[in-house]
Write a protein that holds these residues in place. Structure first.
Motif, mmCIF file in Angstrom:
data_model
loop_
_atom_site.group_PDB
_atom_site.id
_atom_site.type_symbol
_atom_site.label_atom_id
_atom_site.label_comp_id
_atom_site.label_asym_id
_atom_site.label_seq_id
_atom_site.Cartn_x
_atom_site.Cartn_y
_atom_site.Cartn_z
ATOM 1 N N ARG A 169 0.873 -1.326 0.006
ATOM 2 C CA ARG A 169 0.046 -0.020 0.002
ATOM 3 C C ARG A 169 0.797 1.289 0.029
ATOM 4 N NH1 ARG A 169 -5.110 -0.175 4.189
ATOM 5 N NH2 ARG A 169 -5.017 1.904 3.508
ATOM 6 N N ASP A 170 0.420 2.230 -0.677
ATOM 7 C CA ASP A 170 0.911 3.600 -0.563
ATOM 8 C C ASP A 170 -0.409 4.550 0.039
ATOM 9 O OD1 ASP A 170 1.780 6.124 -0.971
ATOM 10 O OD2 ASP A 170 2.695 5.815 -2.853
ATOM 11 N N ASN A 171 -0.236 4.701 1.377
ATOM 12 C CA ASN A 171 -1.174 5.406 2.066
ATOM 13 C C ASN A 171 -1.398 6.755 1.554
ATOM 14 O OD1 ASN A 171 -2.138 3.054 3.623
ATOM 15 N ND2 ASN A 171 -0.299 3.416 5.213
ATOM 16 N N ALA A 172 -0.239 7.207 1.368
ATOM 17 C CA ALA A 172 -0.195 8.804 0.933
ATOM 18 C C ALA A 172 -1.191 8.800 -0.440
ATOM 19 C CB ALA A 172 1.032 9.447 0.630
ATOM 20 N N LYS A 173 -0.968 7.944 -1.154
ATOM 21 C CA LYS A 173 -1.740 7.955 -2.493
ATOM 22 C C LYS A 173 -3.070 7.364 -2.523
ATOM 23 C CE LYS A 173 2.475 8.146 -5.431
ATOM 24 N NZ LYS A 173 3.072 7.544 -6.527
ATOM 25 N N ASN A 174 -3.329 6.648 -1.245
ATOM 26 C CA ASN A 174 -4.721 5.601 -1.206
ATOM 27 C C ASN A 174 -4.785 4.890 -2.116
ATOM 28 O OD1 ASN A 174 -5.497 7.431 1.082
ATOM 29 N ND2 ASN A 174 -6.156 8.974 -0.463
ATOM 30 N N THR A 175 -3.643 4.144 -2.429
ATOM 31 C CA THR A 175 -3.500 3.242 -3.305
ATOM 32 C C THR A 175 -2.957 1.863 -2.793
ATOM 33 O OG1 THR A 175 -3.344 4.689 -5.001
ATOM 34 C CG2 THR A 175 -2.402 2.576 -5.762
ATOM 35 N N VAL A 176 -3.456 0.686 -3.643
ATOM 36 C CA VAL A 176 -2.977 -0.587 -2.830
ATOM 37 C C VAL A 176 -2.868 -1.194 -4.478
ATOM 38 C CG1 VAL A 176 -5.400 -1.829 -3.138
ATOM 39 C CG2 VAL A 176 -3.592 -2.793 -1.765
ATOM 40 N N TYR A 177 -1.697 -2.138 -4.159
ATOM 41 C CA TYR A 177 -1.059 -2.938 -5.284
ATOM 42 C C TYR A 177 -0.801 -4.476 -4.963
ATOM 43 C CZ TYR A 177 0.812 1.795 -6.006
ATOM 44 O OH TYR A 177 0.988 3.240 -6.405
ATOM 45 N N LEU A 178 -1.024 -5.163 -6.039
ATOM 46 C CA LEU A 178 -0.827 -6.767 -5.959
ATOM 47 C C LEU A 178 0.037 -7.120 -6.956
ATOM 48 C CD1 LEU A 178 -1.728 -8.995 -4.318
ATOM 49 C CD2 LEU A 178 -3.413 -9.552 -6.293
ATOM 50 N N GLU A 179 1.212 -7.743 -6.678
ATOM 51 C CA GLU A 179 2.174 -8.054 -7.394
ATOM 52 C C GLU A 179 2.090 -9.574 -7.429
ATOM 53 O OE1 GLU A 179 6.014 -4.740 -7.054
ATOM 54 O OE2 GLU A 179 6.273 -6.688 -6.191
ATOM 55 N N MET A 180 1.858 -9.938 -8.609
ATOM 56 C CA MET A 180 1.414 -11.532 -8.890
ATOM 57 C C MET A 180 2.724 -12.360 -9.750
ATOM 58 S SD MET A 180 -2.452 -11.438 -9.645
ATOM 59 C CE MET A 180 -2.277 -10.416 -11.026
ATOM 60 N N ASN A 181 3.344 -12.980 -9.124
ATOM 61 C CA ASN A 181 4.600 -13.746 -9.511
ATOM 62 C C ASN A 181 4.128 -15.187 -9.984
ATOM 63 O OD1 ASN A 181 6.936 -11.908 -9.782
ATOM 64 N ND2 ASN A 181 6.248 -11.671 -7.600
ATOM 65 N N SER A 182 4.856 -16.007 -10.699
ATOM 66 C CA SER A 182 4.792 -17.314 -10.915
ATOM 67 C C SER A 182 3.480 -17.642 -11.015
ATOM 68 C CB SER A 182 5.190 -18.052 -9.695
ATOM 69 O OG SER A 182 6.632 -17.746 -9.573
ATOM 70 N N LEU A 183 2.693 -17.163 -12.204
ATOM 71 C CA LEU A 183 1.054 -17.002 -12.262
ATOM 72 C C LEU A 183 0.798 -18.583 -12.827
ATOM 73 C CD1 LEU A 183 0.368 -13.362 -13.450
ATOM 74 C CD2 LEU A 183 -0.869 -14.734 -11.646
ATOM 75 N N LYS A 184 -0.246 -18.932 -12.207
ATOM 76 C CA LYS A 184 -0.764 -20.386 -12.877
ATOM 77 C C LYS A 184 -2.081 -20.107 -13.470
ATOM 78 C CE LYS A 184 1.278 -22.342 -8.386
ATOM 79 N NZ LYS A 184 0.847 -23.300 -7.407
ATOM 80 N N PRO A 185 -2.452 -21.155 -14.257
ATOM 81 C CA PRO A 185 -3.773 -21.007 -14.863
ATOM 82 C C PRO A 185 -4.861 -20.938 -13.803
ATOM 83 C CG PRO A 185 -2.349 -22.848 -16.057
ATOM 84 C CD PRO A 185 -1.757 -22.286 -14.745
ATOM 85 N N GLU A 186 -4.740 -21.472 -12.549
ATOM 86 C CA GLU A 186 -5.805 -21.658 -11.777
ATOM 87 C C GLU A 186 -5.813 -20.152 -11.411
ATOM 88 O OE1 GLU A 186 -3.400 -23.890 -12.053
ATOM 89 O OE2 GLU A 186 -2.542 -24.377 -10.080
ATOM 90 N N ASP A 187 -4.937 -19.312 -11.393
ATOM 91 C CA ASP A 187 -5.051 -17.929 -10.982
ATOM 92 C C ASP A 187 -6.125 -17.049 -11.885
ATOM 93 O OD1 ASP A 187 -1.757 -17.826 -10.136
ATOM 94 O OD2 ASP A 187 -3.278 -18.065 -8.859
ATOM 95 N N THR A 188 -6.481 -17.722 -12.777
ATOM 96 C CA THR A 188 -7.389 -17.038 -13.656
ATOM 97 C C THR A 188 -8.743 -16.532 -13.129
ATOM 98 O OG1 THR A 188 -6.338 -17.843 -16.042
ATOM 99 C CG2 THR A 188 -8.820 -17.200 -15.876
ATOM 100 N N ALA A 189 -9.146 -15.194 -12.974
ATOM 101 C CA ALA A 189 -10.368 -14.757 -12.559
ATOM 102 C C ALA A 189 -10.405 -13.283 -12.702
ATOM 103 C CB ALA A 189 -10.261 -15.190 -10.878
ATOM 104 N N VAL A 190 -11.810 -12.697 -12.265
ATOM 105 C CA VAL A 190 -11.893 -11.497 -12.171
ATOM 106 C C VAL A 190 -11.566 -11.094 -10.703
ATOM 107 C CG1 VAL A 190 -13.344 -9.613 -12.097
ATOM 108 C CG2 VAL A 190 -13.707 -11.463 -13.796
ATOM 109 N N TYR A 191 -10.548 -10.213 -10.792
ATOM 110 C CA TYR A 191 -9.558 -9.777 -9.569
ATOM 111 C C TYR A 191 -10.721 -8.478 -9.282
ATOM 112 C CZ TYR A 191 -6.234 -13.115 -9.563
ATOM 113 O OH TYR A 191 -5.668 -14.411 -9.613
ATOM 114 N N TYR A 192 -11.145 -8.316 -7.913
ATOM 115 C CA TYR A 192 -11.818 -7.251 -7.218
ATOM 116 C C TYR A 192 -11.103 -6.479 -6.438
ATOM 117 C CZ TYR A 192 -15.921 -9.118 -9.557
ATOM 118 O OH TYR A 192 -16.829 -9.651 -10.637
ATOM 119 N N CYS A 193 -10.790 -5.193 -6.584
ATOM 120 C CA CYS A 193 -10.437 -4.476 -5.206
ATOM 121 C C CYS A 193 -11.362 -4.255 -4.171
ATOM 122 C CB CYS A 193 -9.745 -3.270 -5.765
ATOM 123 S SG CYS A 193 -9.153 -1.906 -4.446
#
Length: 117
Positions: A71-95
């Motif tokens: 998170r960057d609290n000053a920017k009110n922003t959250v991040y998600l870094e996704m490594n080694s992605l797998k086919p089972e990670d396929t989805a709609v991602y909701y903040c």
């Protein structure tokens, strides 16, 4: 009210990397936790990761060691870094956001992540 706007979804080969971002606006004072859930076709929405303002992070077992939430609290922003992605990670991602990680109130519109084998 809090508005959440996601960006960064897309398509990637298995083993690849994607980074999601989510910017919050509105009544920011009302939220402590921000994070991500995901929903695959025919499946229930499930927790991916959350992070509080103080830095407490929670991860689903399926993504531990591969995904990193920040998170960057000053920017009110959250991040998600996704490594080694797998086919089972396929989805709609909701903040998401709320007063705590167990009290999620606000949702973004979702961004599609597709991982091909």
């Amino acid at each position: 009210q809090v508005r959440l706007v996601e960006s960064g979804g897309g398509w990637v080969h298995a083993g690849g990397f994607l980074r999601l971002s989510c910017a919050a606006s509105g009544s920011i004072f009302s939220i402590n936790a921000m994070g991500w859930y995901r929903q695959a076709p025919g499946q229930q929405r499930e927790l991916v990761a959350t992070a509080t303002r103080g830095g407490l992070r929670t991860y689903a077992d399926s993504v531990k060691g591969r995904f990193t939430i920040s998170r960057d609290n000053a920017k009110n922003t959250v991040y998600l870094e996704m490594n080694s992605l797998k086919p089972e990670d396929t989805a709609v991602y909701y903040c998401c956001s709320g007063p705590s990680s167990s009290s999620i109130i606000y949702w973004g519109q979702g961004t599609q992540v597709t991982v091909s084998s």
